[in-house]
Design a protein around this motif. Sequence first.
Motif, short mmCIF file in Angstrom:
data_model
loop_
_atom_site.label_atom_id
_atom_site.label_comp_id
_atom_site.label_asym_id
_atom_site.label_seq_id
_atom_site.Cartn_x
_atom_site.Cartn_y
_atom_site.Cartn_z
N ARG A 1 -41.60 -67.70 21.62
CA ARG A 1 -41.07 -66.54 22.31
C ARG A 1 -41.55 -65.20 21.72
NH1 ARG A 1 -38.65 -64.21 26.89
NH2 ARG A 1 -37.50 -66.09 27.39
N PRO A 2 -41.52 -64.99 20.40
CA PRO A 2 -41.94 -63.69 19.87
C PRO A 2 -43.40 -63.37 20.20
CG PRO A 2 -40.87 -65.00 18.15
CD PRO A 2 -41.06 -65.90 19.33
N VAL A 3 -44.25 -64.37 20.19
CA VAL A 3 -45.66 -64.17 20.52
C VAL A 3 -45.78 -63.71 21.97
CG1 VAL A 3 -47.90 -65.31 20.82
CG2 VAL A 3 -46.43 -65.91 18.88
N PHE A 4 -45.01 -64.38 22.84
CA PHE A 4 -45.03 -64.00 24.26
C PHE A 4 -44.53 -62.58 24.45
CE2 PHE A 4 -42.51 -63.43 28.11
CZ PHE A 4 -43.49 -63.60 29.07
N ASP A 5 -43.39 -62.24 23.79
CA ASP A 5 -42.80 -60.91 23.97
C ASP A 5 -43.80 -59.81 23.62
OD1 ASP A 5 -40.46 -61.87 24.93
OD2 ASP A 5 -39.42 -61.84 22.99
N GLN A 6 -44.48 -60.00 22.51
CA GLN A 6 -45.42 -58.98 22.09
C GLN A 6 -46.58 -58.88 23.08
OE1 GLN A 6 -47.28 -59.54 18.32
NE2 GLN A 6 -47.64 -57.34 18.07
N TRP A 7 -47.04 -60.01 23.54
CA TRP A 7 -48.17 -60.06 24.46
C TRP A 7 -47.84 -59.39 25.78
CZ3 TRP A 7 -48.71 -62.92 29.13
CH2 TRP A 7 -50.01 -63.06 29.58
N VAL A 8 -46.65 -59.71 26.33
CA VAL A 8 -46.33 -59.24 27.68
C VAL A 8 -45.97 -57.76 27.67
CG1 VAL A 8 -43.83 -59.63 27.81
CG2 VAL A 8 -45.28 -60.10 29.82
N ASN A 9 -45.60 -57.23 26.51
CA ASN A 9 -45.25 -55.81 26.44
C ASN A 9 -46.42 -54.95 25.99
OD1 ASN A 9 -42.55 -56.03 27.30
ND2 ASN A 9 -42.04 -56.92 25.32
N ASP A 10 -47.56 -55.59 25.78
CA ASP A 10 -48.75 -54.85 25.39
C ASP A 10 -49.36 -54.24 26.63
OD1 ASP A 10 -51.13 -53.95 24.53
OD2 ASP A 10 -51.96 -55.90 23.99
N ALA A 11 -49.18 -52.92 26.79
CA ALA A 11 -49.60 -52.26 28.03
C ALA A 11 -51.11 -52.30 28.20
CB ALA A 11 -49.11 -50.83 28.04
N GLY A 12 -51.86 -52.34 27.11
CA GLY A 12 -53.30 -52.40 27.23
C GLY A 12 -53.91 -51.12 27.79
N GLU A 13 -54.09 -50.10 26.95
CA GLU A 13 -54.75 -48.86 27.37
C GLU A 13 -56.11 -49.20 27.99
OE1 GLU A 13 -53.86 -45.40 27.06
OE2 GLU A 13 -51.99 -46.55 27.12
N PRO A 14 -56.49 -48.46 29.05
CA PRO A 14 -57.81 -48.70 29.61
C PRO A 14 -58.89 -48.50 28.55
CG PRO A 14 -56.59 -47.11 30.94
CD PRO A 14 -55.76 -47.40 29.74
N SER A 15 -59.77 -49.45 28.39
CA SER A 15 -60.85 -49.31 27.42
C SER A 15 -62.02 -50.16 27.93
CB SER A 15 -60.42 -49.81 26.05
OG SER A 15 -60.27 -51.21 26.08
N ILE A 16 -63.17 -49.93 27.35
CA ILE A 16 -64.34 -50.71 27.76
C ILE A 16 -64.08 -52.20 27.55
CG2 ILE A 16 -66.75 -51.19 27.20
CD1 ILE A 16 -67.12 -48.24 26.63
N ASP A 17 -63.42 -52.50 26.44
CA ASP A 17 -63.12 -53.90 26.12
C ASP A 17 -62.25 -54.56 27.17
OD1 ASP A 17 -64.48 -54.81 24.03
OD2 ASP A 17 -62.71 -55.13 22.75
N VAL A 18 -61.18 -53.85 27.56
CA VAL A 18 -60.29 -54.38 28.59
C VAL A 18 -61.06 -54.53 29.89
CG1 VAL A 18 -58.26 -53.88 30.00
CG2 VAL A 18 -58.19 -53.48 27.53
N GLY A 19 -61.91 -53.53 30.18
CA GLY A 19 -62.73 -53.58 31.40
C GLY A 19 -63.64 -54.78 31.40
N ARG A 20 -64.22 -55.08 30.24
CA ARG A 20 -65.10 -56.24 30.14
C ARG A 20 -64.34 -57.53 30.45
NH1 ARG A 20 -69.68 -57.54 27.38
NH2 ARG A 20 -69.74 -55.54 26.33
#
Length: 392
Positions: free
Chosen positions: A237-256
């Motif tokens: 659960r803690p791993v999931f919580d952190q992952w799902v709340n990670d908004a993910g700023e737009p970046s080249i990496d996320v775009g890739r």
Amino acid sequence: MMTLALNAPFQDLFFRGDSLTETVESTDGLFMFLWWHSVFWFVLLMGLTAYFVIRYRRVPGKPAEPSRSHNLLLETFWTVVPSSILVLIFLWGFWGYIDKVVPEGDAMELSVTGYKWGWTVRFPNGFETTDTAAIDEGGRKFPVILLPEDTDFRLRMNSSDVIHSFWIPDLRVKMDVMPNRYTGYGFSTPALEDDAPTIRMKEDGPTFQYRDMWVFCAEYCGDFHAEMAAIFRIVPRPVFDQWVNDAGEPSIDVGRQIWQIRCATCHTIDGSSLTGPTWLGGAEYQGNVYGYGYPANIDGYDEPVDRDADYFRESVLVPGAKVVSGYPGNMPSFDGQLNDSQLEALLLFYQSLSDRGPSLDDGAPDDEGSENPPETPDENPDESSDDTAAQS
Ligand code: CUA
């Protein structure tokens, strides 16, 4: 029971992995029952047939044996027994079906969208994954969707184009995903076993226990039907919580990563041509130059069109508006599938592939993503623009 001991080899033959939960085991149980039931009657009936063929064969010179026209006991038996078995199979299947389609009351709703050719899973807070994993080194990558262990889920499924079928073999359920209505079912993730394997998803990230379930498409839907897969990864659960709340700023990496999931089947970044134009800046073939900042020859346009941020956005959301000449223009729209932040990230990545992208000029990829060509500078340097309209 003898059949239980005999089940194992056939279970391995029929199912590609262990079922996930008890609800699912009832499906396996029913399937194995049908299997043994069929085997039993097949052997019995074929055996009797063979026996009768020999026992009552015509022998020259010997008259046929008389046979009776009725046997109440026998007829009752072969009516009642098969009927009872059919009723049992119906109830078994019916309860299993109800168990699957009716989710728990407080289940977490996952919104699943099928598209040609992939799956989007959106969590209640709007989060969508950009994580991917390959089956083996260098292979095609598939989206990874984390799910917390020991939790109930409800799927609300929809398609943005043709009919797909959402299939998780470990859940033993396939259900059609259609463009004009919602379908869905429920399932529960089990608690992770103590000896579950561990994994690290980011290079310097934490390791944690997990169990993967594959998602496939089970309805033939076109060229890349077979590659329409994803991974549901059950994690603490803690791993999931952190992952799902990670908004993910737009970046080249996320775009890739978004390109990897959404675009890579049709658009390369190495200059080669697939169903759609390459994204590599400056690549040349078929008399066209490709990539951000390079003019595009468009069907129905006399002049080449600039590949700027607006062109990119329009091509993603309304692909038919400007089709690069030499291409069939069969790309589906991603309107409603990519949010603004994802579109922004994708644009940053697209720009980063071209020597005409803004990121090389000023080293800062965060200038709203749009190139600022030397437009005519402010005609009115005095700051009275608000009033100009009123005065005229
Ligand atoms: Cu989607 Cu097959």
